[in-house]
Design a protein around this motif. Structure first.
Motif, PDB file in Angstrom:
ATOM      1  N   UNK A   1     -14.844  -5.478   1.706  1.00  0.00           N
ATOM      2  CA  UNK A   1     -16.265  -5.392   2.025  1.00  0.00           C
ATOM      3  C   UNK A   1     -16.688  -3.999   2.490  1.00  0.00           C
ATOM      4  N   UNK A   2     -15.914  -3.394   3.379  1.00  0.00           N
ATOM      5  CA  UNK A   2     -16.319  -2.133   4.014  1.00  0.00           C
ATOM      6  C   UNK A   2     -15.646  -0.962   3.295  1.00  0.00           C
ATOM      7  N   UNK A   3     -16.421  -0.178   2.547  1.00  0.00           N
ATOM      8  CA  UNK A   3     -15.840   0.894   1.737  1.00  0.00           C
ATOM      9  C   UNK A   3     -15.286   2.024   2.601  1.00  0.00           C
ATOM     10  N   UNK A   4     -14.121   2.562   2.185  1.00  0.00           N
ATOM     11  CA  UNK A   4     -13.580   3.693   2.930  1.00  0.00           C
ATOM     12  C   UNK A   4     -12.105   3.976   2.729  1.00  0.00           C
ATOM     13  N   UNK A   5     -11.364   3.072   2.067  1.00  0.00           N
ATOM     14  CA  UNK A   5      -9.923   3.268   1.899  1.00  0.00           C
ATOM     15  C   UNK A   5      -9.600   4.107   0.672  1.00  0.00           C
ATOM     16  N   UNK A   6      -8.525   4.892   0.793  1.00  0.00           N
ATOM     17  CA  UNK A   6      -8.002   5.638  -0.347  1.00  0.00           C
ATOM     18  C   UNK A   6      -6.853   4.875  -0.995  1.00  0.00           C
ATOM     19  N   UNK A   7      -6.405   3.805  -0.356  1.00  0.00           N
ATOM     20  CA  UNK A   7      -5.350   2.936  -0.902  1.00  0.00           C
ATOM     21  C   UNK A   7      -5.637   1.523  -0.424  1.00  0.00           C
ATOM     22  N   UNK A   8      -5.196   0.546  -1.192  1.00  0.00           N
ATOM     23  CA  UNK A   8      -5.503  -0.851  -0.856  1.00  0.00           C
ATOM     24  C   UNK A   8      -4.593  -1.378   0.244  1.00  0.00           C
ATOM     25  N   UNK A   9      -5.115  -2.270   1.101  1.00  0.00           N
ATOM     26  CA  UNK A   9      -4.253  -3.033   2.019  1.00  0.00           C
ATOM     27  C   UNK A   9      -3.575  -4.132   1.214  1.00  0.00           C
ATOM     28  N   UNK A  10      -2.440  -3.802   0.606  1.00  0.00           N
ATOM     29  CA  UNK A  10      -1.908  -4.574  -0.526  1.00  0.00           C
ATOM     30  C   UNK A  10      -1.392  -5.973  -0.183  1.00  0.00           C
ATOM     31  N   UNK A  11      -1.035  -6.242   1.057  1.00  0.00           N
ATOM     32  CA  UNK A  11      -0.582  -7.596   1.399  1.00  0.00           C
ATOM     33  C   UNK A  11      -1.679  -8.620   1.122  1.00  0.00           C
TER      34      UNK A  11
END
Length: 341
Positions: free
Chosen positions: A170-180
């Protein structure tokens, strides 16, 4: 403790290059901390390990298409930029390749010139602070020109960008996914909620520093990268109530885990807050908030395998990883999952 204590042999063919067709069809290795018992399940079986009154904590950060390809304004030389951290409206910390062409004052063009940037300064980590110029809405230009910054060990182009996003991002801002969290479907989350499990969300914007290797021999000397997190008062209240009732807090991913441990005081009480965290969790750390962890299989000698070793014990984790290799589990971002309970 030495970095080599967290090494294991990983055949390259076990590094998953693409996600499974069904998110929740990944395999799930369940590690029981108390006795080291291991079970082999399917991810959607996770429901069986959650009890009424438990709390599931998910990171709702969304990956931005942070990789850009452009040209140097005066020479036309091709350049690659990866956005790392937003400083203010138009200024970003970035990685630039090739760095030797990105001198202070240099200007670059993207697309048909609808996006431009100027190099303002160098960073200690070897990156650049840049300032963008554009007409219109930056996020729309980003979506049009940017590409998903997949991890360096994934060699194939992703057909569907949403498969590198969680279904609850929902909240944009990551350069990589929280993959779990990639293993969850909306239907699976509904089943979990119907069982009486409280589902709450925190935000931690994952930086590319998550892939940075530990280059020091003694892990205590490693300098952890910092990432921005948010946890609101309502979420903190629900987690604290869960703990008060002697129910368990399940963190989904090392990012949710690091957020909770950052926001917890010495008594394990979570406080609503936001800021930057550079918490480095390795064996010897005493967990204050997290009881159980849902995570993927991580790189050898990474800060992430050190974190899971802090929760379950290094010997149990290394044994579990060796079993996962033997059983041909799929590793890393698009790989299988592990539940530490």
């Amino acid at each position: 403790m030495k970095v080599h204590d967290f090494y294991f042999e990983l055949p390259e063919e076990l590094i998953a290059q693409e996600p499974l067709k069904e998110r929740d069809a990944s395999r799930l290795l369940v590690l029981h901390r108390e006795d080291g018992k291991i079970e082999h399940r399917i991810f959607r079986d996770i429901v069986e390990y959650l009890d009424e009154g438990d709390c599931l904590v998910l990171n709702n950060s969304r990956v931005i298409p942070a990789r850009f390809f452009g040209v140097k304004e005066d020479t036309g030389a091709k350049m690659e930029f990866v956005l790392l951290k937003r400083i203010d409206k138009n200024r970003w910390e970035t990685l630039v390749k090739p760095g030797k062409k990105a001198k202070i004052g240099a200007r670059f063009l993207f697309g048909d010139g609808e996006l431009k940037c100027t190099i303002l300064e160098n960073t200690e980590a070897g990156g650049r602070i840049i300032e963008f110029e554009y007409d219109g809405v930056f996020e729309e230009i980003l979506d049009k020109l940017g590409q998903m910054p997949l991890p360096p060990y994934i060699k194939r182009q992703l057909k569907d960008k949403e498969r590198y996003q969680t279904v609850y991002s929902k909240v944009e801002g990551s350069a990589a996914a929280p993959t779990a969290g990639l293993h969850f479907t909306k239907e699976l989350l509904d089943r979990i909620e119907k069982k009486g499990v409280k589902i709450v969300y925190v935000t931690l914007h994952v930086g590319l520093g998550t892939f940075r290797p530990v280059k020091v021999e003694d892990i205590k000397n490693h300098k952890m990268h910092s990432e921005f997190y948010i946890i609101d008062d309502k979420t903190a209240e629900i987690i604290n109530e869960t703990k008060k009732k002697n129910k368990r807090v399940f963190a989904v991913g090392t990012t949710s885990c690091r957020t909770l441990e950052t926001a917890a005081d010495d008594n394990g009480i979570i406080h609503g807050k936001s800021g930057w965290t550079d918490i480095f969790i390795y064996p010897g750390y005493k967990f204050k908030a997290v009881d159980c962890l849902i995570t993927n299989f991580h790189l050898p000698e990474s800060t992430l395998i050190m974190l899971v070793s802090a929760l379950a014990g290094r010997e149990k984790i290394m044994e579990a990883y060796n079993i996962a290799v033997k059983e041909r589990y799929r590793f890393f971002s698009f790989g299988d999952a592990m539940l530490i309970i």
